[in-house]
Write an enzyme that holds these catalytic residues in place. Structure first.
Site, short mmCIF file in Angstrom:
data_model
loop_
_atom_site.label_atom_id
_atom_site.label_comp_id
_atom_site.label_asym_id
_atom_site.label_seq_id
_atom_site.Cartn_x
_atom_site.Cartn_y
_atom_site.Cartn_z
N HIS A 1 0.83 -1.22 0.00
CA HIS A 1 0.00 0.00 0.00
C HIS A 1 0.86 1.26 0.00
O HIS A 1 0.56 2.24 -0.71
CB HIS A 1 -0.93 0.02 1.22
CG HIS A 1 -2.26 -0.63 0.97
ND1 HIS A 1 -2.42 -2.00 0.90
CD2 HIS A 1 -3.49 -0.10 0.74
CE1 HIS A 1 -3.69 -2.27 0.67
NE2 HIS A 1 -4.36 -1.14 0.56
N LYS B 1 -10.32 -8.35 7.64
CA LYS B 1 -11.00 -8.72 8.88
C LYS B 1 -10.92 -7.56 9.86
O LYS B 1 -9.98 -6.77 9.85
CB LYS B 1 -10.40 -9.99 9.50
CG LYS B 1 -9.00 -9.81 10.05
CD LYS B 1 -8.52 -11.10 10.70
CE LYS B 1 -7.10 -10.93 11.27
NZ LYS B 1 -6.60 -12.18 11.86
#
Length: 254
Positions: A114, A179
């Site tokens: 990222h 999650k």
């Protein structure tokens, strides 16, 4: 050899011995420093694992509550069998708590990837995959055993990507798979861009790998398990955690 020469030789030997002692002390200092660093790293990793375990347990409890509410008829949970190419069109229909069985192309990206993707965008460069209608899976697959496309491939904690997610959503990402809960900035960006956040089952990486039929490294190979990979999902079970209307399975209601 007179007494002065003997004394000089003894002093020379003592100096050499002192140098050896100093060298050994320096070596021990380095060893102790390395051991101290390794101990701190082990404690840090242990604390991270404890935090992840606690987050996974909380998430599983919330999902159990949703199932209970469904059985009692308190809420209605839908199940959708979708391809990733359909998510942009169908995202407005998905509601928090719905089940999605997903197939199609997905890209893995974790923390390190990222950072590089954001840097590329800031420098006017192309990211490693087209962000328009992309689905990002927060995972780092382990090497594949014989007969499988990947090894364990469970989701990592999504909040670690919260700082990056709003920009990627604004650039066209339609869905994220991970999650745990997301912060307000991410949830607002999901609503703003009519996207969706999907949760995979935490702690079941080996089971998840059976729903992945191919895996290809497409960028940042030097990151190892955290390199960007193109995956092909087949009937991957997910839960809608945050929908594009602002519904959120993690919302704590008084």
């Amino acid at each position: 050899m007179d007494n002065i020469d003997v004394l000089k030789e003894q002093i020379s030997r003592l100096m050499a011995a002192l140098e050896d002692v100093n060298f050994e002390c320096q070596r021990l200092e380095i060893v102790n420093s390395n051991l101290d660093f390794q101990l701190k790293e082990a404690n840090r990793e242990l604390n991270q694992n404890i935090a992840v375990l606690q987050a996974t347990e909380e998430e599983n409890e919330r999902l159990k509550k949703l199932l209970y509410q469904k059985k009692r008829g308190i809420i209605r949970i839908m199940k959708y069998v979708l391809n990733t190419s359909q998510l942009r069109e169908l995202a407005p229909k998905l509601k928090a708590g719905d089940r999605v069985v997903l197939s199609g192309t997905v890209y893995t990206s974790r923390d390190a990837a990222h950072k590089r993707i954001i840097a590329a965008l800031e420098n006017g460069e192309n990211p490693p995959y087209d962000l328009k209608d992309a689905v990002i899976y927060y995972a780092g697959p382990t090497p594949a055993p014989e007969g499988l496309a990947v090894g364990a491939c469970g989701p990592t904690t999504s909040s670690r990507m919260d700082v990056f997610a709003p920009l990627l959503l604004d650039k066209g990402v339609v869905a994220m798979v991970g999650k745990g809960e997301r912060n307000k900035a991410v949830c607002d960006a999901i609503v703003r861009n009519k996207a969706v956040y999907l949760c995979a089952i935490g702690g079941a990486g080996a089971l998840a790998s059976k729903c992945i039929k191919s895996c290809k490294v497409i960028a940042y190979d030097d990151l190892g398990c955290e390199s960007v990979k193109e995956l092909k999902f087949e009937d991957f079970p997910l839960t809608v955690a945050v929908d594009c209307s602002g519904g959120n399975v993690f919302e704590r209601k008084s």
